[in-house]
Design a protein around this motif. Structure first.
Motif, PDB file in Angstrom:
ATOM      1  N   ALA A  51      -0.752  10.696   7.530  1.00  0.00           N
ATOM      2  CA  ALA A  51      -0.021  11.101   6.322  1.00  0.00           C
ATOM      3  C   ALA A  51      -0.426  10.252   5.124  1.00  0.00           C
ATOM      4  O   ALA A  51      -0.534  10.745   3.993  1.00  0.00           O
ATOM      5  CB  ALA A  51       1.482  10.990   6.568  1.00  0.00           C
ATOM      6  N   LEU A  52      -0.686   8.962   5.359  1.00  0.00           N
ATOM      7  CA  LEU A  52      -1.128   8.072   4.282  1.00  0.00           C
ATOM      8  C   LEU A  52      -2.508   8.480   3.770  1.00  0.00           C
ATOM      9  O   LEU A  52      -2.765   8.487   2.566  1.00  0.00           O
ATOM     10  CB  LEU A  52      -1.142   6.631   4.774  1.00  0.00           C
ATOM     11  N   VAL A  53      -3.408   8.828   4.696  1.00  0.00           N
ATOM     12  CA  VAL A  53      -4.749   9.304   4.299  1.00  0.00           C
ATOM     13  C   VAL A  53      -4.622  10.539   3.420  1.00  0.00           C
ATOM     14  O   VAL A  53      -5.282  10.658   2.382  1.00  0.00           O
ATOM     15  CB  VAL A  53      -5.609   9.609   5.550  1.00  0.00           C
ATOM     16  N   ASN A  54      -3.774  11.479   3.828  1.00  0.00           N
ATOM     17  CA  ASN A  54      -3.572  12.691   3.027  1.00  0.00           C
ATOM     18  C   ASN A  54      -3.067  12.357   1.636  1.00  0.00           C
ATOM     19  O   ASN A  54      -3.493  12.946   0.638  1.00  0.00           O
ATOM     20  CB  ASN A  54      -2.575  13.616   3.730  1.00  0.00           C
ATOM     21  N   MET A  68       0.824  -1.201   0.000  1.00  0.00           N
ATOM     22  CA  MET A  68       0.000   0.000   0.000  1.00  0.00           C
ATOM     23  C   MET A  68       0.859   1.252   0.000  1.00  0.00           C
ATOM     24  O   MET A  68       0.599   2.216  -0.731  1.00  0.00           O
ATOM     25  CB  MET A  68      -0.913  -0.006   1.234  1.00  0.00           C
ATOM     26  N   VAL A  69       1.905   1.259   0.824  1.00  0.00           N
ATOM     27  CA  VAL A  69       2.788   2.420   0.896  1.00  0.00           C
ATOM     28  C   VAL A  69       3.517   2.621  -0.428  1.00  0.00           C
ATOM     29  O   VAL A  69       3.625   3.745  -0.935  1.00  0.00           O
ATOM     30  CB  VAL A  69       3.794   2.262   2.054  1.00  0.00           C
ATOM     31  N   ASP A  70       4.014   1.546  -1.006  1.00  0.00           N
ATOM     32  CA  ASP A  70       4.718   1.648  -2.283  1.00  0.00           C
ATOM     33  C   ASP A  70       3.794   2.126  -3.401  1.00  0.00           C
ATOM     34  O   ASP A  70       4.219   2.832  -4.321  1.00  0.00           O
ATOM     35  CB  ASP A  70       5.330   0.294  -2.665  1.00  0.00           C
ATOM     36  N   ALA A  71       2.523   1.755  -3.324  1.00  0.00           N
ATOM     37  CA  ALA A  71       1.575   2.112  -4.378  1.00  0.00           C
ATOM     38  C   ALA A  71       1.332   3.618  -4.447  1.00  0.00           C
ATOM     39  O   ALA A  71       0.978   4.147  -5.500  1.00  0.00           O
ATOM     40  CB  ALA A  71       0.249   1.381  -4.170  1.00  0.00           C
ATOM     41  N   VAL A  72       1.531   4.331  -3.328  1.00  0.00           N
ATOM     42  CA  VAL A  72       1.358   5.784  -3.342  1.00  0.00           C
ATOM     43  C   VAL A  72       2.718   6.489  -3.419  1.00  0.00           C
ATOM     44  O   VAL A  72       2.835   7.684  -3.137  1.00  0.00           O
ATOM     45  CB  VAL A  72       0.571   6.281  -2.106  1.00  0.00           C
ATOM     46  N   ASP A  90      -5.374  14.706  -5.153  1.00  0.00           N
ATOM     47  CA  ASP A  90      -5.813  14.583  -6.537  1.00  0.00           C
ATOM     48  C   ASP A  90      -4.771  13.867  -7.389  1.00  0.00           C
ATOM     49  O   ASP A  90      -5.095  13.252  -8.408  1.00  0.00           O
ATOM     50  CB  ASP A  90      -6.105  15.966  -7.125  1.00  0.00           C
ATOM     51  N   GLY A  91      -3.504  13.955  -6.970  1.00  0.00           N
ATOM     52  CA  GLY A  91      -2.448  13.299  -7.729  1.00  0.00           C
ATOM     53  C   GLY A  91      -2.597  11.795  -7.756  1.00  0.00           C
ATOM     54  O   GLY A  91      -2.034  11.124  -8.625  1.00  0.00           O
ATOM     55  N   VAL A  92      -3.356  11.249  -6.813  1.00  0.00           N
ATOM     56  CA  VAL A  92      -3.624   9.808  -6.787  1.00  0.00           C
ATOM     57  C   VAL A  92      -5.021   9.514  -7.308  1.00  0.00           C
ATOM     58  O   VAL A  92      -5.214   8.737  -8.230  1.00  0.00           O
ATOM     59  CB  VAL A  92      -3.446   9.235  -5.359  1.00  0.00           C
ATOM     60  N   LEU A  93      -6.027  10.166  -6.727  1.00  0.00           N
ATOM     61  CA  LEU A  93      -7.415   9.828  -7.046  1.00  0.00           C
ATOM     62  C   LEU A  93      -7.799  10.173  -8.481  1.00  0.00           C
ATOM     63  O   LEU A  93      -8.648   9.499  -9.073  1.00  0.00           O
ATOM     64  CB  LEU A  93      -8.357  10.540  -6.078  1.00  0.00           C
ATOM     65  N   LEU A  94      -7.197  11.209  -9.048  1.00  0.00           N
ATOM     66  CA  LEU A  94      -7.575  11.636 -10.394  1.00  0.00           C
ATOM     67  C   LEU A  94      -6.566  11.210 -11.456  1.00  0.00           C
ATOM     68  O   LEU A  94      -6.635  11.656 -12.589  1.00  0.00           O
ATOM     69  CB  LEU A  94      -7.750  13.151 -10.422  1.00  0.00           C
ATOM     70  N   ASN A  95      -5.643  10.343 -11.070  1.00  0.00           N
ATOM     71  CA  ASN A  95      -4.624   9.866 -12.006  1.00  0.00           C
ATOM     72  C   ASN A  95      -4.739   8.352 -12.138  1.00  0.00           C
ATOM     73  O   ASN A  95      -4.276   7.613 -11.264  1.00  0.00           O
ATOM     74  CB  ASN A  95      -3.228  10.266 -11.506  1.00  0.00           C
ATOM     75  N   PRO A  96      -5.365   7.854 -13.209  1.00  0.00           N
ATOM     76  CA  PRO A  96      -5.587   6.413 -13.347  1.00  0.00           C
ATOM     77  C   PRO A  96      -4.310   5.589 -13.254  1.00  0.00           C
ATOM     78  O   PRO A  96      -4.315   4.481 -12.715  1.00  0.00           O
ATOM     79  CB  PRO A  96      -6.239   6.279 -14.730  1.00  0.00           C
ATOM     80  N   THR A  97      -3.201   6.112 -13.770  1.00  0.00           N
ATOM     81  CA  THR A  97      -1.964   5.329 -13.745  1.00  0.00           C
ATOM     82  C   THR A  97      -1.418   5.171 -12.332  1.00  0.00           C
ATOM     83  O   THR A  97      -0.671   4.246 -12.048  1.00  0.00           O
ATOM     84  CB  THR A  97      -0.882   5.998 -14.623  1.00  0.00           C
ATOM     85  N   ARG A  98      -1.798   6.078 -11.422  1.00  0.00           N
ATOM     86  CA  ARG A  98      -1.392   5.943 -10.027  1.00  0.00           C
ATOM     87  C   ARG A  98      -2.489   5.302  -9.183  1.00  0.00           C
ATOM     88  O   ARG A  98      -2.198   4.634  -8.194  1.00  0.00           O
ATOM     89  CB  ARG A  98      -1.044   7.318  -9.443  1.00  0.00           C
ATOM     90  N   LEU A  99      -3.745   5.519  -9.580  1.00  0.00           N
ATOM     91  CA  LEU A  99      -4.848   4.975  -8.795  1.00  0.00           C
ATOM     92  C   LEU A  99      -4.934   3.457  -8.913  1.00  0.00           C
ATOM     93  O   LEU A  99      -5.178   2.765  -7.917  1.00  0.00           O
ATOM     94  CB  LEU A  99      -6.169   5.610  -9.249  1.00  0.00           C
ATOM     95  N   ILE A 114      10.916  10.613   2.888  1.00  0.00           N
ATOM     96  CA  ILE A 114       9.885   9.751   2.325  1.00  0.00           C
ATOM     97  C   ILE A 114      10.245   8.302   2.623  1.00  0.00           C
ATOM     98  O   ILE A 114      11.347   7.853   2.301  1.00  0.00           O
ATOM     99  CB  ILE A 114       9.754   9.948   0.796  1.00  0.00           C
ATOM    100  N   LEU A 115       9.323   7.583   3.245  1.00  0.00           N
ATOM    101  CA  LEU A 115       9.544   6.173   3.548  1.00  0.00           C
ATOM    102  C   LEU A 115       8.756   5.304   2.573  1.00  0.00           C
ATOM    103  O   LEU A 115       7.583   5.583   2.290  1.00  0.00           O
ATOM    104  CB  LEU A 115       9.108   5.844   4.977  1.00  0.00           C
ATOM    105  N   HIS A 116       9.405   4.267   2.078  1.00  0.00           N
ATOM    106  CA  HIS A 116       8.745   3.295   1.212  1.00  0.00           C
ATOM    107  C   HIS A 116       8.507   1.998   1.985  1.00  0.00           C
ATOM    108  O   HIS A 116       8.781   1.936   3.187  1.00  0.00           O
ATOM    109  CB  HIS A 116       9.583   3.094  -0.049  1.00  0.00           C
ATOM    110  N   GLY A 117       7.984   1.006   1.298  1.00  0.00           N
ATOM    111  CA  GLY A 117       7.484  -0.197   1.928  1.00  0.00           C
ATOM    112  C   GLY A 117       8.231  -0.736   3.126  1.00  0.00           C
ATOM    113  O   GLY A 117       7.729  -0.738   4.256  1.00  0.00           O
TER     114      GLY A 117
END
Length: 407
Positions: free
Chosen positions: A262-265, A198-202, A270-279, A228-231
């Motif tokens: 921070a994960l919720v934020n 989940m962390v890596d996906a964002v 919009d960079g996640v929710l409105l970007n299909p390649t990231r969503l 920035i911390l990853h998985g």
């Protein structure tokens, strides 16, 4: 081209004002025809891909039918379902070592405990979300639970995270309901591997460290400051205990709450929710990561839940730990602080607002919590969680998702 009867197929009429005999007119008609076919094919392909993605994501989710059956067996003992549109979801972080990606954290002994447990209350009308951490070492009454081998445990006083080892999600849910009087509507179980994905996906989550960390047990080495911390690092950050701060489980829960805020934020951006390649990677990781009850085991259900969370302002997404202090008979265990804990549970049961404020001053000693009514608030007044002014909203020590990572 010919029609089905073999007669020449008439060309489509020209646009008004067009000269059929003008040079290039047949070529224009040919180009428009192929353009229309191309657009139609693109739309159909997108629709087909969308359906394929939906089916794939929907099929990723694991359904916990065992817990549902066990809870039905004890339906008469459970708190009544709420009458409002509010929902209570129990989030369980499993420390299982089974499965690919979990073995680096220890040998698989065939057992698992709830490393982290959070009761998430979603208020009716999207008025707010309150996430209450339940300490793993909290002494509670664990009811008789069905074990994986079919045998049953007896009712006993034990530390809270044993419930998950005794009887999985159903036993944990019944223990929480017995403790709080709050009906758990849904539950989700996430393991180490799922959290990392989940962390890596964002693309990682930002945190802030006052001091550098070097923890061999958590496989974590970090410098001080924003980063920035990853998985793998993120997992070590939320699991580390003795090497960060005062080494208490209380501080670890505070750190977990900060990270989840921070994960919720990040997910709500919009960079996640409105970007299909990231969503899509986020949805893929989320659906692969969870085991949930049948009432929340479809992509549509999870989408509705995410949409509800999206509508809640981040300053109304709150995190706190249930009021607790060292257990009277063992300082290494916890017990509830009363009447503050009961008041918190009642507010959530009745879907009444709960406010949190950050504490200031010294950090409590390892394994301790300040006595109710003595936690200093940001405005310098005492915390009145156990004795609020009639009609006022009680305030508990905690944080909200709108706070910066270095708050």
């Amino acid at each position: 081209m010919t029609d089905r009867a073999g007669s020449p197929e008439p060309d489509p009429p020209e646009a008004p004002g067009a000269d059929p005999g003008a040079p290039g007119a047949p070529r224009r008609r040919h180009w428009l025809r192929w353009t229309a076919l191309g657009v139609s094919a693109t739309v159909l392909a997108a629709a087909g891909a969308g359906w394929w993605f939906y089916r794939k994501l929907d099929g990723n989710i694991t359904t916990d039918t065992t817990a549902e059956a066990e809870l039905r067996r004890y339906e008469k003992e459970r708190p009544p379902a709420g009458t409002s549109a509010a929902r209570n979801i129990l989030l369980i972080g499993s420390d299982t070592r089974a499965g690919a990606g979990n073995r680096p954290y220890g040998r698989d002994k065939g057992t698992q405990r709830s490393d982290t447990t959070i009761l998430l209350h979603l208020a009716a009308g999207k008025a707010g979300a309150t996430a209450v951490s339940l300490p793993r070492d909290l002494m509670v009454t664990v009811p008789s639970c069905r074990k994986a081998d079919g045998s049953r445990t007896g009712e006993q006083s034990a530390q809270f995270n044993w419930a998950f080892e005794f009887g999985g999600a159903a036993c944990t849910i019944r223990t929480v309901e017995k403790l709080t009087g709050i009906r758990v509507d849904h539950h989700m179980v996430v393991d180490f591997r799922g959290f990392k994905k989940m962390v890596d996906a964002v693309d990682g989550v930002e945190v802030c460290l006052k001091e550098p960390v070097d923890d061999p047990d958590a496989q974590l080495r970090l410098p001080a400051g924003r980063q920035i911390l990853h998985g793998e690092q993120a997992l070590g950050f939320v699991r580390a205990r003795k090497s960060i701060g005062d080494g208490s489980d209380t501080e670890r829960m505070d750190r977990q709450q900060q990270f989840l805020g921070a994960l919720v934020n990040k997910v709500q951006s919009d960079g996640v929710l409105l970007n299909p390649t990231r969503l899509y990677p986020v949805l893929d990781a989320a659906t692969k990561s969870i085991t949930t009850d049948p009432g929340l085991d479809s992509l549509r259900d999870l989408y509705d839940l995410a949409r509800s969370m999206r509508a809640i302002p981040t300053d109304r997404v709150q995190f706190l730990t249930v009021p607790r202090r060292p257990y009277s008979y063992d300082a290494n265990r916890d017990e509830l602080v009363q009447p503050a804990a009961s008041q918190l549970f009642r507010r959530l049961r009745e879907d009444q607002p709960v406010d949190v404020t950050p504490s200031v001053g010294a950090t409590p000693a390892p394994g301790t919590a300040p006595a109710p009514g003595t936690v200093p608030r940001a405005d310098g007044k005492p915390d009145d969680a156990d004795a609020p002014t009639p009609g006022a909203t009680p305030t508990f020590t905690g944080r909200n998702a709108a706070e910066g990572v270095c708050s």
